[in-house]
Design a protein around this motif. Structure first.
Motif, PDB file in Angstrom:
ATOM      1  N   GLU A   1     -14.257  15.977  -6.851  1.00 15.80           N
ATOM      2  CA  GLU A   1     -13.140  16.867  -7.334  1.00 15.80           C
ATOM      3  C   GLU A   1     -12.299  15.969  -5.968  1.00 15.80           C
ATOM      4  OE1 GLU A   1      -8.950  19.562  -7.470  1.00 15.80           O
ATOM      5  OE2 GLU A   1     -11.622  20.508  -8.212  1.00 15.80           O
ATOM      6  N   VAL A   2     -11.491  14.449  -5.455  1.00 15.25           N
ATOM      7  CA  VAL A   2     -10.867  14.760  -4.592  1.00 15.25           C
ATOM      8  C   VAL A   2      -9.701  14.955  -4.171  1.00 15.25           C
ATOM      9  CG1 VAL A   2      -9.950  12.108  -3.611  1.00 15.25           C
ATOM     10  CG2 VAL A   2     -12.359  12.622  -4.798  1.00 15.25           C
ATOM     11  N   ILE A   3      -8.792  15.863  -3.274  1.00 17.54           N
ATOM     12  CA  ILE A   3      -7.954  16.370  -3.081  1.00 17.54           C
ATOM     13  C   ILE A   3      -7.202  15.799  -1.268  1.00 17.54           C
ATOM     14  CG2 ILE A   3      -7.828  18.332  -1.440  1.00 17.54           C
ATOM     15  CD1 ILE A   3      -9.478  19.320  -4.055  1.00 17.54           C
ATOM     16  N   ILE A   4      -7.954  14.885  -1.327  1.00 18.64           N
ATOM     17  CA  ILE A   4      -7.361  14.047  -0.257  1.00 18.64           C
ATOM     18  C   ILE A   4      -8.171  12.708   0.231  1.00 18.64           C
ATOM     19  CG2 ILE A   4      -6.356  13.490   2.377  1.00 18.64           C
ATOM     20  CD1 ILE A   4      -5.359  16.251   2.147  1.00 18.64           C
TER      21      ILE A   4
ATOM     22  N   ARG B   1     -18.188  -3.677   4.246  1.00 21.25           N
ATOM     23  CA  ARG B   1     -18.212  -3.114   3.084  1.00 21.25           C
ATOM     24  C   ARG B   1     -18.278  -1.702   3.997  1.00 21.25           C
ATOM     25  NH1 ARG B   1     -19.688  -7.362   2.518  1.00 21.25           N
ATOM     26  NH2 ARG B   1     -21.813  -6.928   2.742  1.00 21.25           N
ATOM     27  N   ARG B   2     -16.957  -1.080   2.931  1.00 22.71           N
ATOM     28  CA  ARG B   2     -17.017   0.444   3.224  1.00 22.71           C
ATOM     29  C   ARG B   2     -16.939   0.671   1.525  1.00 22.71           C
ATOM     30  NH1 ARG B   2     -14.404   3.267   7.815  1.00 22.71           N
ATOM     31  NH2 ARG B   2     -12.781   2.013   6.947  1.00 22.71           N
ATOM     32  N   ALA B   3     -18.333   1.720   1.688  1.00 18.66           N
ATOM     33  CA  ALA B   3     -17.872   2.632   0.083  1.00 18.66           C
ATOM     34  C   ALA B   3     -16.824   4.442   0.248  1.00 18.66           C
ATOM     35  CB  ALA B   3     -19.206   2.315  -1.295  1.00 18.66           C
ATOM     36  N   PRO B   4     -16.381   4.458  -0.787  1.00 21.50           N
ATOM     37  CA  PRO B   4     -15.828   5.994  -0.818  1.00 21.50           C
ATOM     38  C   PRO B   4     -16.809   5.985  -0.788  1.00 21.50           C
ATOM     39  CG  PRO B   4     -15.528   4.856  -3.037  1.00 21.50           C
ATOM     40  CD  PRO B   4     -15.966   3.941  -2.554  1.00 21.50           C
ATOM     41  N   ALA B   5     -16.782   7.960   0.071  1.00 20.98           N
ATOM     42  CA  ALA B   5     -17.182   8.924   0.306  1.00 20.98           C
ATOM     43  C   ALA B   5     -17.774   9.637  -0.910  1.00 20.98           C
ATOM     44  CB  ALA B   5     -17.496  10.201   1.061  1.00 20.98           C
ATOM     45  N   HIS B   6     -17.111   9.517  -1.501  1.00 16.55           N
ATOM     46  CA  HIS B   6     -16.803  11.244  -3.468  1.00 16.55           C
ATOM     47  C   HIS B   6     -17.514  10.176  -4.457  1.00 16.55           C
ATOM     48  CE1 HIS B   6     -13.864   7.648  -4.627  1.00 16.55           C
ATOM     49  NE2 HIS B   6     -13.154   8.130  -4.107  1.00 16.55           N
TER      50      HIS B   6
ATOM     51  N   SER C   1       1.080  -0.747  -0.344  1.00  9.06           N
ATOM     52  CA  SER C   1      -0.299  -0.021   0.173  1.00  9.06           C
ATOM     53  C   SER C   1       0.946   1.303  -0.180  1.00  9.06           C
ATOM     54  CB  SER C   1      -0.642   0.045   0.746  1.00  9.06           C
ATOM     55  OG  SER C   1      -0.372   0.357   2.489  1.00  9.06           O
ATOM     56  N   VAL C   2       0.801   1.546  -1.372  1.00  4.31           N
ATOM     57  CA  VAL C   2       2.291   3.089  -1.430  1.00  4.31           C
ATOM     58  C   VAL C   2       1.572   4.222  -0.912  1.00  4.31           C
ATOM     59  CG1 VAL C   2       3.690   3.834  -3.200  1.00  4.31           C
ATOM     60  CG2 VAL C   2       3.598   1.181  -3.145  1.00  4.31           C
ATOM     61  N   GLY C   3       2.380   4.240   0.048  1.00 10.09           N
ATOM     62  CA  GLY C   3       1.519   6.142   0.905  1.00 10.09           C
ATOM     63  C   GLY C   3       0.182   6.265   0.884  1.00 10.09           C
ATOM     64  N   ALA C   4      -0.695   4.798   1.309  1.00 10.34           N
ATOM     65  CA  ALA C   4      -1.666   4.834   1.897  1.00 10.34           C
ATOM     66  C   ALA C   4      -1.018   4.658   3.813  1.00 10.34           C
ATOM     67  CB  ALA C   4      -2.650   3.459   2.029  1.00 10.34           C
ATOM     68  N   ARG C   5      -1.278   4.682   4.925  1.00 11.92           N
ATOM     69  CA  ARG C   5      -0.933   4.614   5.784  1.00 11.92           C
ATOM     70  C   ARG C   5      -2.023   3.306   6.617  1.00 11.92           C
ATOM     71  NH1 ARG C   5      -4.613   6.533   9.610  1.00 11.92           N
ATOM     72  NH2 ARG C   5      -5.706   8.051   9.101  1.00 11.92           N
ATOM     73  N   ALA C   6      -3.286   3.140   6.151  1.00 16.57           N
ATOM     74  CA  ALA C   6      -4.014   2.219   7.218  1.00 16.57           C
ATOM     75  C   ALA C   6      -4.408   1.015   6.074  1.00 16.57           C
ATOM     76  CB  ALA C   6      -5.410   3.063   7.208  1.00 16.57           C
ATOM     77  N   THR C   7      -4.310  -0.351   6.682  1.00 15.18           N
ATOM     78  CA  THR C   7      -4.283  -1.357   6.435  1.00 15.18           C
ATOM     79  C   THR C   7      -5.868  -1.265   6.326  1.00 15.18           C
ATOM     80  OG1 THR C   7      -4.321  -2.678   8.723  1.00 15.18           O
ATOM     81  CG2 THR C   7      -2.215  -1.949   7.404  1.00 15.18           C
ATOM     82  N   ARG C   8      -6.164  -2.752   5.669  1.00 12.67           N
ATOM     83  CA  ARG C   8      -7.688  -3.196   5.792  1.00 12.67           C
ATOM     84  C   ARG C   8      -7.723  -4.303   6.418  1.00 12.67           C
ATOM     85  NH1 ARG C   8      -9.425  -2.506   0.693  1.00 12.67           N
ATOM     86  NH2 ARG C   8     -10.471  -4.387   0.562  1.00 12.67           N
ATOM     87  N   SER C   9      -7.678  -3.841   7.751  1.00 13.53           N
ATOM     88  CA  SER C   9      -8.174  -4.991   8.703  1.00 13.53           C
ATOM     89  C   SER C   9      -9.258  -3.980   9.566  1.00 13.53           C
ATOM     90  CB  SER C   9      -6.955  -4.787   9.936  1.00 13.53           C
ATOM     91  OG  SER C   9      -5.974  -3.696  10.764  1.00 13.53           O
ATOM     92  N   MET C  10      -9.610  -4.118  10.225  1.00 11.12           N
ATOM     93  CA  MET C  10     -11.315  -3.982  11.666  1.00 11.12           C
ATOM     94  C   MET C  10     -10.200  -4.979  12.844  1.00 11.12           C
ATOM     95  SD  MET C  10     -13.924  -5.649   9.610  1.00 11.12           S
ATOM     96  CE  MET C  10     -13.801  -7.483   9.640  1.00 11.12           C
ATOM     97  N   PRO C  11      -9.500  -3.467  13.938  1.00 12.20           N
ATOM     98  CA  PRO C  11      -9.073  -3.783  14.973  1.00 12.20           C
ATOM     99  C   PRO C  11     -10.376  -5.070  16.406  1.00 12.20           C
ATOM    100  CG  PRO C  11      -8.543  -1.906  14.375  1.00 12.20           C
ATOM    101  CD  PRO C  11      -9.335  -2.076  13.593  1.00 12.20           C
TER     102      PRO C  11
END
Length: 164
Positions: free
Chosen positions: A79-82, A69-74, A21-31
């Protein structure tokens, strides 16, 4: 053992997610947090921003699978900024011991936390066994055979009763 605390395949998946996951800080886990409270196990799984309709909990034999499952908010045209929030499908598996009753398991979501309640099976709960004494007179069971326990109407001295 009641819950499997280490899943080597899950750990491998977590490491692979972090590495690729280049540049992404979060992993695909559920604590998750799990604890025993009285006669039940409580499992708390973080699912922030996930609609309860998008959470699936299944039980097969002694394995509980949780998928969210979580869908993106955009939306299209935005225009996605971050966008650092993880989205997609997340999964987690719990391996239950034989002492848990998965047939009576229940769950609910509140404030972004999925709570699973898994009762300890009645057969696994500690119980007190009352033993009677063996009488060696004629017609009574011999030493090494079981005798009947005293009933509520009979009285016995402390030496006649043993609690295990």
């Amino acid at each position: 053992m009641t819950l499997m605390r280490f899943d080597p395949f899950r750990e491998l998946e977590r490491l692979a997610d972090q590495a690729f996951s280049v540049g992404a800080r979060a992993t695909r886990s559920m604590p998750m947090a799990a604890l025993r409270r009285g006669a039940e196990f409580l499992v708390f799984i973080d699912v922030p921003g996930v609609d309860p309709e998008d959470i699936d909990v299944t039980v097969e034999r002694n394995v509980v699978s949780v998928r969210a499952r979580r869908a993106p908010a955009h939306q299209e045209g935005d225009e996605v900024i971050i966008d650092e929030r993880p989205y997609g499908e997340f999964s987690r598996q719990l391996f239950l011991g034989d002492n848990l009753d998965s047939d009576r398991m229940s769950g609910d979501t509140r404030d972004g936390v999925l709570t699973l309640r898994i009762p300890v099976s009645e057969a696994s709960e500690p119980r007190r066994v009352q033993l009677g004494t063996a009488d060696t007179s004629e017609g009574a069971p011999q030493h090494g055979t079981a005798s009947s326990a005293t009933t509520g109407s009979e009285t016995a001295s402390a030496a006649d009763r043993t609690t295990v």
